[in-house]
Structure formats: C-alpha cells, structure tokens
Design a protein around this motif. Structure first.
Motif, mmCIF file in Angstrom:
data_model
loop_
_atom_site.group_PDB
_atom_site.id
_atom_site.type_symbol
_atom_site.label_atom_id
_atom_site.label_comp_id
_atom_site.label_asym_id
_atom_site.label_seq_id
_atom_site.Cartn_x
_atom_site.Cartn_y
_atom_site.Cartn_z
ATOM 1 N N TYR A 1 16.607 45.702 -4.660
ATOM 2 C CA TYR A 1 18.310 45.869 -4.871
ATOM 3 C C TYR A 1 18.357 47.133 -4.590
ATOM 4 C CZ TYR A 1 22.773 46.889 -6.790
ATOM 5 O OH TYR A 1 23.971 47.371 -6.679
ATOM 6 N N MET A 2 19.509 47.496 -3.923
ATOM 7 C CA MET A 2 20.039 48.988 -3.607
ATOM 8 C C MET A 2 21.542 49.058 -3.957
ATOM 9 S SD MET A 2 18.235 50.390 -0.184
ATOM 10 C CE MET A 2 16.494 50.448 -0.095
ATOM 11 N N ASP A 3 21.988 49.959 -4.405
ATOM 12 C CA ASP A 3 23.564 50.008 -4.283
ATOM 13 C C ASP A 3 24.119 50.579 -3.357
ATOM 14 O OD1 ASP A 3 23.770 49.697 -7.054
ATOM 15 O OD2 ASP A 3 24.140 51.850 -7.681
ATOM 16 N N THR A 4 25.457 50.171 -2.956
ATOM 17 C CA THR A 4 26.030 50.418 -1.607
ATOM 18 C C THR A 4 26.284 51.857 -1.280
ATOM 19 O OG1 THR A 4 27.951 49.600 -2.511
ATOM 20 C CG2 THR A 4 26.800 47.877 -1.290
ATOM 21 N N ASP A 5 25.701 52.703 -1.984
ATOM 22 C CA ASP A 5 26.151 54.189 -1.812
ATOM 23 C C ASP A 5 24.581 54.869 -1.731
ATOM 24 O OD1 ASP A 5 25.575 53.765 -4.322
ATOM 25 O OD2 ASP A 5 26.965 55.314 -4.927
ATOM 26 N N VAL A 6 23.573 53.894 -1.302
ATOM 27 C CA VAL A 6 22.239 54.557 -1.140
ATOM 28 C C VAL A 6 21.786 54.560 0.383
ATOM 29 C CG1 VAL A 6 19.787 53.915 -1.651
ATOM 30 C CG2 VAL A 6 21.372 53.773 -3.475
ATOM 31 N N ILE A 7 21.509 55.709 0.775
ATOM 32 C CA ILE A 7 21.139 55.844 2.160
ATOM 33 C C ILE A 7 19.484 55.838 2.299
ATOM 34 C CG2 ILE A 7 21.384 57.326 4.371
ATOM 35 C CD1 ILE A 7 23.942 58.255 3.573
ATOM 36 N N SER A 8 18.959 54.846 2.937
ATOM 37 C CA SER A 8 17.581 54.883 3.128
ATOM 38 C C SER A 8 17.066 55.680 4.272
ATOM 39 C CB SER A 8 17.063 53.325 3.569
ATOM 40 O OG SER A 8 17.510 52.523 2.568
ATOM 41 N N ILE A 9 16.088 56.432 4.087
ATOM 42 C CA ILE A 9 15.411 57.530 5.074
ATOM 43 C C ILE A 9 14.006 57.237 5.222
ATOM 44 C CG2 ILE A 9 17.222 59.117 4.266
ATOM 45 C CD1 ILE A 9 15.000 60.686 2.829
ATOM 46 N N ARG A 10 13.328 56.684 4.447
ATOM 47 C CA ARG A 10 11.808 56.049 4.660
ATOM 48 C C ARG A 10 11.454 54.751 3.757
ATOM 49 N NH1 ARG A 10 11.477 61.191 2.919
ATOM 50 N NH2 ARG A 10 10.765 61.833 5.275
ATOM 51 N N PRO A 11 10.603 53.976 4.255
ATOM 52 C CA PRO A 11 10.193 52.810 3.094
ATOM 53 C C PRO A 11 9.823 53.184 2.057
ATOM 54 C CG PRO A 11 9.470 52.668 5.762
ATOM 55 C CD PRO A 11 9.841 53.997 5.399
ATOM 56 N N ILE A 12 10.022 52.458 1.085
ATOM 57 C CA ILE A 12 9.559 52.530 -0.330
ATOM 58 C C ILE A 12 8.002 51.759 -0.240
ATOM 59 C CG2 ILE A 12 9.838 51.738 -2.665
ATOM 60 C CD1 ILE A 12 12.879 51.790 -2.099
ATOM 61 N N PRO A 13 7.019 52.359 -0.644
ATOM 62 C CA PRO A 13 5.732 51.731 -0.726
ATOM 63 C C PRO A 13 5.574 50.981 -1.934
ATOM 64 C CG PRO A 13 5.637 54.032 -1.123
ATOM 65 C CD PRO A 13 7.107 53.904 -0.937
ATOM 66 N N GLU A 14 6.372 50.822 -2.689
ATOM 67 C CA GLU A 14 6.095 50.141 -4.151
ATOM 68 C C GLU A 14 6.648 48.523 -4.174
ATOM 69 O OE1 GLU A 14 4.210 51.385 -6.400
ATOM 70 O OE2 GLU A 14 4.053 53.278 -5.647
ATOM 71 N N GLU A 15 6.241 47.813 -4.639
ATOM 72 C CA GLU A 15 6.704 46.401 -4.996
ATOM 73 C C GLU A 15 7.377 46.222 -6.146
ATOM 74 O OE1 GLU A 15 5.438 41.662 -4.182
ATOM 75 O OE2 GLU A 15 3.842 42.990 -4.785
ATOM 76 N N SER A 16 6.772 46.831 -7.266
ATOM 77 C CA SER A 16 7.273 46.663 -8.470
ATOM 78 C C SER A 16 7.921 48.077 -9.202
ATOM 79 C CB SER A 16 6.551 45.864 -9.665
ATOM 80 O OG SER A 16 6.114 44.654 -9.108
ATOM 81 N N PHE A 17 9.012 48.223 -9.103
ATOM 82 C CA PHE A 17 9.317 49.817 -9.570
ATOM 83 C C PHE A 17 10.648 49.587 -10.004
ATOM 84 C CE2 PHE A 17 11.155 49.065 -5.326
ATOM 85 C CZ PHE A 17 12.179 49.734 -5.375
ATOM 86 N N LEU A 18 10.934 50.836 -11.090
ATOM 87 C CA LEU A 18 12.238 51.177 -11.303
ATOM 88 C C LEU A 18 12.373 52.527 -10.908
ATOM 89 C CD1 LEU A 18 12.301 49.739 -15.039
ATOM 90 C CD2 LEU A 18 13.509 49.053 -12.880
ATOM 91 N N ALA A 19 13.498 53.127 -10.802
ATOM 92 C CA ALA A 19 13.925 54.425 -10.355
ATOM 93 C C ALA A 19 14.412 55.399 -11.430
ATOM 94 C CB ALA A 19 14.901 54.441 -9.020
ATOM 95 N N ALA A 20 13.517 56.449 -11.814
ATOM 96 C CA ALA A 20 14.136 57.576 -12.776
ATOM 97 C C ALA A 20 15.160 58.245 -12.298
ATOM 98 C CB ALA A 20 12.842 58.241 -13.072
ATOM 99 N N GLN A 21 16.297 58.171 -13.308
ATOM 100 C CA GLN A 21 17.248 58.969 -12.830
ATOM 101 C C GLN A 21 16.867 60.476 -13.284
ATOM 102 O OE1 GLN A 21 21.398 57.350 -13.524
ATOM 103 N NE2 GLN A 21 22.038 59.276 -14.321
ATOM 104 N N LYS A 22 16.297 60.450 -14.457
ATOM 105 C CA LYS A 22 15.868 61.979 -15.123
ATOM 106 C C LYS A 22 14.700 61.346 -15.736
ATOM 107 C CE LYS A 22 19.028 61.611 -18.996
ATOM 108 N NZ LYS A 22 20.146 62.380 -19.541
#
Length: 392
Positions: A218-239
């Motif tokens: 899932y991605m928010d509609t203000d996220v610009i992709s620049i290269r593939p994410i190599p993970e399958e199960s992941f969360l993104a740390a904001q901090k």
C-alpha cells in the motif's frame, strides 16, 4: 491461486508472446493446434484394426500430455510477464481478478473527487514505471461501475493513467472490501456523517483490509517511487520507534494485519487523528518488537517483519516538508531511499509544482513521472497561457 485472464474479441484467439518467453520466439502455434483439435475431432477408428487403434490412442495421450504441460509452463511464467501481453480492453477485468495476480501496488482515493491531481498522478505513474511487472491499482470512492467507462475523455489525469498497461482504476466499494474481516461490523455501525476524520479513517481501514485479503504494497497518493522495495513484509519508520502507515507491505493473510484490524475496532476513536493509522501500527508493532533507535541507515527486523529506516521513505521529515517546493543548490541523491513521501497532508497552502521553477519537486516529477509532468504541468500551463491571451 493465480487467475489467468485473456481478453479477446469474437473470432480472434491470438495472444502476443512476451519477450521474456524463450527470447521472444512465438509459441502461439500451440493454441492454434489445440483449437484445431477441438474444431476437428478425430474420426472413429476401424474396429478391425485394434493394434493400430491402440497405437493411435497412445499417441493422442502423449500429445495431450505434451500440450497440457506446455500450457502449464506458460501459465507459470505469466505472473512475471503478465503485462507484456496486450489485452484488448482492461474494462473486462474485475478488481478481484487483478488483485488475485498478487503483489499489487495499491493506492486509495477516499474523497469523492474524480480528477486525480498531478501529485496523485505522479505517485501512480512513478509506481507503474518502477514496478512494471506488477499491477498498480488506484481505488476511487467517487467512481462507480456506471461512470467507470465514461471518464477516459473527460479527465486528463484519468486518461493518462488508464493508458498505462499495468495501471488499473476501480471503484472503491467499502461494503465489499470489508467483507470477511473484523472491520465489517464496525463499518455497518459507524455513521460517516458524524465522523470528524472520515476520509482518513476510511482510508486507514480500507488499506488494511485490501492488504490482508490480497497482499502487496500500500502507498499513499503523495509517495513518489524511485526504486523497487526489496522487502515483502515491512513497515516504514517515520522516525525511531514510530511507524507510519503511509506505506507498508505484507503477503496475503498475514497475522500482523489481522491483529491490526482487530485492534482498529477494539480501540476505535475517530476523533483522534492517526489513532487508526500510524498510532495503530506503532502500538501493534510494540506488542511484538522491542523498538530501539536507529543509529545510521540500518533497518530493524523482528518477527519476520522489517522495520525500515526513516531514510527509506522519509529522508525529508514532515516538519521540513516545504523543502520539496524549494530550489536546492545541490539536488540530494536519495541513495538510501526507495520512495519519497511529499507530506501532502501538511500542504495547507496548496503549493504545487510549477514548470520552470527548478524546485526539488519539479525535478522529481521530471525524473520519475515525466508523462504527468508533460501533460498535467507543462501542457496545462501552456493551455492556461493561450486561453488568457485569447481572452485579452
């Protein structure tokens, strides 16, 4: 289970072979042969020649085994080469058929608007370019089955995205999305008109249900992709020690997502912004992981879930979101990032990308969503200028 869909018109049964199959060689003769067998069945054999009949039957069995094996092999390659085929119309595909292909990149629009703004278009286009072998799906709440086929000529961004071979735009039907999840009972009881943050809360719920059912990112509609994410199960740390829910990925039916849906209902408070989103992800992650501070650009991992470093998606933190719309002396490389979150929620003054401004955002548009930049930024400004001259 993989669902395979071929779309063709009556009287045609042709399939363009992708380059990733046997170096681009055509193998459609298999399908023509099978059609010939169906249309021209073998005649009854002479019962006076039992030996010859048995031999022909053995040959038939061998041939059938050969062609069935060939078809199964072609299907096994389909998931990685699906979008090399050219369907005659994507309108015949249902959301379930596309989602069941697996590894979808999912975007949500939970307002009623039908015209995706340039940033939404850029997010979807950049993902389509980075993940060319995966379906990119934009679900829109304002879209219905009755209007889905009529928008191509009416909305520039809609037409632009629809023309991309791996982009699919579907209506967001929450009553269907929440079926067979803990969220259905909550959805049937909640009153959207009385909810302070319904647009955000309904989006938080929808993304959980879709990823749990079908898996993917899932991605928010203000996220610009620049290269593939190599993970399958992941969360993104904001901090450090705090997770966002603006981008995350899991395989279908992952226990963590199910637990998040249960906690969504149990701890529901729609009056607190983020309680069902980043705060939900953070409190659920803390129940299974001992979160510590990030020391550099390393990622953390526990319980087979990768907790990705803030540099992966948030190299510019939200207090400094305005820097995306500033001119930089030296453009950062973002070598440690997979995508960039532009913090549109913070953009109360509606700063936008302007052609020729040389801002960081403009350079990102040019690099990662060039069609959006050309059609919705450059051409739109040129059209406005021409219109103003005509009025004068």
């Amino acid at each position: 289970m993989l669902q395979t869909v071929w779309v063709s018109s009556p009287g045609r049964w042709t399939l363009r072979e992708p380059a990733c199959h046997r170096g681009g060689k055509q193998t459609s003769w298999k399908y023509r042969f099978i059609r010939t067998i169906i249309q021209h069945p073998c005649r009854r054999h002479d019962t006076k020649r039992p030996g010859k009949v048995r031999m022909l039957k053995k040959i038939q069995i061998c041939l059938c085994f050969f062609f069935v094996s060939g078809i199964l092999y072609e299907i096994s390659l389909l998931s990685s080469c699906f979008f090399s085929y050219v369907p005659m119309s994507k309108h015949f595909l249902t959301p379930e058929q596309v989602l069941n292909l697996g590894k979808s990149i999912i975007f949500l629009e939970t307002t009623e608007r039908l015209e995706p703004p340039p940033l939404v278009s850029c997010s979807v286009e950049s993902a389509a370019r980075i993940y060319q072998d995966r379906p990119i799906i934009l679900f829109m709440k304002g879209l219905t089955n009755d209007t889905a086929l009529d928008l191509n000529s009416s909305y520039a961004a809609f037409s632009l995205l629809s023309s991309m071979k791996n982009v699919f735009i579907f209506p967001l039907q929450m009553e269907i999305v929440f079926q067979e999840t803990p969220l259905l009972q909550w959805y049937n009881q909640v009153v959207p008109e009385q909810e302070k943050n319904w647009v955000h809360v309904s989006s938080d719920a929808s993304r959980l249900a879709l990823i749990w059912k079908y898996g993917g990112i899932y991605m928010d509609t203000d996220v610009i992709s620049i290269r593939p994410i190599p993970e399958e199960s992941f969360l993104a740390a904001q901090k450090s020690r705090f997770s966002s829910n603006g981008i995350f990925g899991f395989p279908a039916h992952h226990k963590f997502i199910w637990d998040c849906m249960e906690n969504f209902v149990l701890k529901y408070n729609g009056n607190i912004w983020g309680n069902q989103g980043p705060f939900l992800m953070t409190r659920m992650l803390k129940t299974i992981c001992n979160l510590t501070d990030f020391k550099g650009t390393e990622d953390h991992r526990c319980q087979n879930i990768s907790f990705l470093n803030p540099q992966r998606f948030y190299p510019i933190p939200y207090p400094a979101w305005g820097r995306y719309y500033q001119v930089w002396d030296k453009i950062p490389s973002f070598n440690h990032s997979y995508a960039l979150h532009l913090w549109n929620f913070m953009n109360h003054n509606r700063k936008a990308v302007v052609a020729g401004s040389n801002t960081l955002a403009e350079k990102l548009y040019k690099a990662y969503c060039p069609t959006t930049y050309e059609d919705l930024i450059q051409n739109a400004e040129l059209g406005d200028f021409t219109h103003s001259e005509d009025v004068a």
